[in-house]
Scaffold this motif. Structure first.
Motif, PDB file in Angstrom:
ATOM      1  N   LEU A 123       0.872  -1.186  -0.011  1.00 33.94           N
ATOM      2  CA  LEU A 123       0.251   0.020  -0.021  1.00 33.94           C
ATOM      3  C   LEU A 123       0.895   1.348   0.038  1.00 33.94           C
ATOM      4  N   GLN A 124       1.991   1.189   0.673  1.00 31.86           N
ATOM      5  CA  GLN A 124       2.903   2.192   0.731  1.00 31.86           C
ATOM      6  C   GLN A 124       3.463   2.444  -0.714  1.00 31.86           C
ATOM      7  N   LYS A 125       3.885   1.369  -1.378  1.00 30.77           N
ATOM      8  CA  LYS A 125       4.476   1.660  -2.778  1.00 30.77           C
ATOM      9  C   LYS A 125       3.459   2.014  -3.663  1.00 30.77           C
ATOM     10  N   ALA A 126       2.093   1.534  -3.479  1.00 40.56           N
ATOM     11  CA  ALA A 126       1.004   2.280  -4.340  1.00 40.56           C
ATOM     12  C   ALA A 126       0.643   3.530  -4.344  1.00 40.56           C
ATOM     13  N   ASN A 127       0.922   4.033  -2.958  1.00 42.27           N
ATOM     14  CA  ASN A 127       0.720   5.526  -2.658  1.00 42.27           C
ATOM     15  C   ASN A 127       1.980   6.391  -3.273  1.00 42.27           C
ATOM     16  N   ALA A 128       3.144   5.975  -3.245  1.00 40.58           N
ATOM     17  CA  ALA A 128       4.056   6.346  -3.818  1.00 40.58           C
ATOM     18  C   ALA A 128       3.751   6.602  -5.346  1.00 40.58           C
ATOM     19  N   GLN A 129       3.476   5.521  -6.009  1.00 40.69           N
ATOM     20  CA  GLN A 129       3.378   5.390  -7.412  1.00 40.69           C
ATOM     21  C   GLN A 129       2.381   6.435  -7.697  1.00 40.69           C
ATOM     22  N   HIS A 133       1.541   9.364  -6.516  1.00 44.71           N
ATOM     23  CA  HIS A 133       2.349  10.633  -6.512  1.00 44.71           C
ATOM     24  C   HIS A 133       3.250  10.850  -7.469  1.00 44.71           C
ATOM     25  N   SER A 134       3.479  10.036  -8.324  1.00 43.95           N
ATOM     26  CA  SER A 134       4.649  10.070  -9.124  1.00 43.95           C
ATOM     27  C   SER A 134       4.125  10.754 -10.434  1.00 43.95           C
ATOM     28  N   LYS A 135       4.939  11.057 -11.379  1.00 45.76           N
ATOM     29  CA  LYS A 135       4.627  11.935 -12.557  1.00 45.76           C
ATOM     30  C   LYS A 135       3.715  10.898 -13.376  1.00 45.76           C
ATOM     31  N   ALA A 136       3.852   9.771 -13.537  1.00 44.04           N
ATOM     32  CA  ALA A 136       3.080   8.871 -14.325  1.00 44.04           C
ATOM     33  C   ALA A 136       1.637   9.083 -14.137  1.00 44.04           C
ATOM     34  N   PHE A 137       1.328   9.363 -13.114  1.00 43.42           N
ATOM     35  CA  PHE A 137      -0.228   9.593 -12.518  1.00 43.42           C
ATOM     36  C   PHE A 137      -0.812  10.978 -12.286  1.00 43.42           C
ATOM     37  N   ALA A 138       0.300  11.901 -12.541  1.00 44.62           N
ATOM     38  CA  ALA A 138      -0.005  13.248 -12.316  1.00 44.62           C
ATOM     39  C   ALA A 138      -1.330  13.837 -13.067  1.00 44.62           C
ATOM     40  N   SER A 139      -1.276  13.307 -14.371  1.00 46.63           N
ATOM     41  CA  SER A 139      -2.494  13.930 -15.346  1.00 46.63           C
ATOM     42  C   SER A 139      -3.310  12.461 -15.547  1.00 46.63           C
ATOM     43  N   PRO A 140      -4.470  12.865 -16.200  1.00 44.05           N
ATOM     44  CA  PRO A 140      -5.525  11.844 -16.381  1.00 44.05           C
ATOM     45  C   PRO A 140      -5.442  11.213 -17.459  1.00 44.05           C
ATOM     46  N   MET A 141      -5.708   9.967 -17.919  1.00 40.92           N
ATOM     47  CA  MET A 141      -5.674   9.335 -19.225  1.00 40.92           C
ATOM     48  C   MET A 141      -6.924   9.279 -19.706  1.00 40.92           C
ATOM     49  N   ASP A 142      -7.057   9.536 -21.052  1.00 38.26           N
ATOM     50  CA  ASP A 142      -8.155   9.521 -21.901  1.00 38.26           C
ATOM     51  C   ASP A 142      -8.115   8.304 -22.575  1.00 38.26           C
ATOM     52  N   TYR A 143      -9.175   7.541 -22.711  1.00 34.02           N
ATOM     53  CA  TYR A 143      -9.259   6.262 -23.473  1.00 34.02           C
ATOM     54  C   TYR A 143     -10.314   6.374 -24.381  1.00 34.02           C
ATOM     55  N   SER A 144     -10.220   5.653 -25.465  1.00 32.11           N
ATOM     56  CA  SER A 144     -10.945   5.392 -26.592  1.00 32.11           C
ATOM     57  C   SER A 144     -11.223   4.248 -26.991  1.00 32.11           C
ATOM     58  N   PHE A 145     -11.870   3.317 -26.814  1.00 35.05           N
ATOM     59  CA  PHE A 145     -12.035   2.139 -27.131  1.00 35.05           C
ATOM     60  C   PHE A 145     -13.065   1.704 -28.481  1.00 35.05           C
ATOM     61  N   GLY A 146     -12.572   1.321 -29.715  1.00 33.50           N
ATOM     62  CA  GLY A 146     -13.148   1.066 -30.922  1.00 33.50           C
ATOM     63  C   GLY A 146     -13.470  -0.300 -31.142  1.00 33.50           C
ATOM     64  N   GLU A 147     -13.796  -0.714 -32.349  1.00 36.57           N
ATOM     65  CA  GLU A 147     -14.105  -2.230 -32.559  1.00 36.57           C
ATOM     66  C   GLU A 147     -12.864  -2.976 -32.827  1.00 36.57           C
ATOM     67  N   THR A 148     -11.512  -2.226 -33.222  1.00 39.46           N
ATOM     68  CA  THR A 148     -10.660  -2.860 -33.681  1.00 39.46           C
ATOM     69  C   THR A 148      -9.361  -2.740 -32.724  1.00 39.46           C
ATOM     70  N   GLU A 149      -9.461  -1.264 -32.172  1.00 38.12           N
ATOM     71  CA  GLU A 149      -8.116  -1.033 -31.307  1.00 38.12           C
ATOM     72  C   GLU A 149      -8.771  -0.209 -30.329  1.00 38.12           C
ATOM     73  N   PHE A 150      -7.578   0.369 -29.450  1.00 39.69           N
ATOM     74  CA  PHE A 150      -8.045   1.317 -28.334  1.00 39.69           C
ATOM     75  C   PHE A 150      -6.743   2.284 -28.404  1.00 39.69           C
ATOM     76  N   THR A 151      -7.134   3.591 -27.971  1.00 37.81           N
ATOM     77  CA  THR A 151      -6.112   4.353 -28.081  1.00 37.81           C
ATOM     78  C   THR A 151      -5.959   5.138 -26.271  1.00 37.81           C
ATOM     79  N   ILE A 152      -5.069   5.325 -26.421  1.00 34.41           N
ATOM     80  CA  ILE A 152      -4.809   6.039 -24.597  1.00 34.41           C
ATOM     81  C   ILE A 152      -3.982   7.321 -24.771  1.00 34.41           C
ATOM     82  N   THR A 153      -4.414   8.529 -24.446  1.00 29.41           N
ATOM     83  CA  THR A 153      -3.863   9.896 -24.487  1.00 29.41           C
ATOM     84  C   THR A 153      -3.596  10.430 -22.985  1.00 29.41           C
ATOM     85  N   GLN A 154      -2.521  10.718 -22.776  1.00 29.52           N
ATOM     86  CA  GLN A 154      -2.003  11.372 -21.727  1.00 29.52           C
ATOM     87  C   GLN A 154      -0.984  12.602 -21.981  1.00 29.52           C
ATOM     88  N   ASP A 155      -1.392  13.708 -21.669  1.00 32.96           N
ATOM     89  CA  ASP A 155      -0.450  15.107 -21.933  1.00 32.96           C
ATOM     90  C   ASP A 155      -0.099  15.177 -23.309  1.00 32.96           C
TER      91      ASP A 155
END
Length: 160
Positions: free
Chosen positions: A74-80, A82-104
């Motif tokens: 739980l301490q490790k998860a809390n540190a993660q 608050h890391s840069k990787a999770f500072a911004s939200p991720m936008d997901y778009s799921f289509g029929e054949t593929e999906f896209t993830i956008t961040q920053d």
């Protein structure tokens, strides 16, 4: 069908749930739980046969995987979280054949065949892209289209 689009801002509950799940479904986590439970059973069943030092060691073994390791995870998860990787939200778009993830402003598109493993739980979906990392999708982020998303991912992974 229109794409399923949503945004995920990672929260402590979702990330902690993944870290605990991921660590305790692997052989090492299962073995650790087994050893802790066995130590408790041995301690109770044979209490009078153990010396004080042996009892202390059995208690320590029991606490190691039932209390200490989860707290460290739980301490490790809390540190993660608050890391840069999770500072911004991720936008997901799921289509029929593929999906896209956008961040920053950066996007990456994946085929459903890129997913190594999927885990669908009542309130979250884990899309494992490798043996150790996954996209975590809380059902609350998808709201009323969560069941539809599950079916889309299952269809995409099966190649239909």
């Amino acid at each position: 069908m229109s794409p399923i689009e949503f945004q995920v801002r990672m929260d402590a509950k979702s990330l902690s749930g993944f870290v605990i799940y991921h660590n305790y479904v692997r052989p090492g986590g299962i073995l650790g739980l087994f050893l802790s439970v066995a130590a408790i059973v041995a301690l109770i069943v044979r209490w009078g046969h153990w010396t004080g030092m042996q009892r202390a060691l059995l208690v320590a073994l029991a606490l190691l995987f039932l209390i200490f390791q989860p707290l460290m995870l739980l301490q490790k998860a809390n540190a993660q979280l608050h890391s840069k990787a999770f500072a911004s939200p991720m936008d997901y778009s799921f289509g029929e054949t593929e999906f896209t993830i956008t961040q920053d402003g950066k996007s990456e598109t994946f085929s459903y065949s890129d997913i190594r493993k999927t885990v669908f739980r009542k309130k979250v979906c884990y899309l494992y892209m490798s043996t150790v990392s996954a996209f975590i999708i809380p059902s609350g982020a998808v709201t009323e289209r969560y069941a539809e998303l599950k079916e889309l991912i299952k269809r995409g992974r099966s190649g239909r």
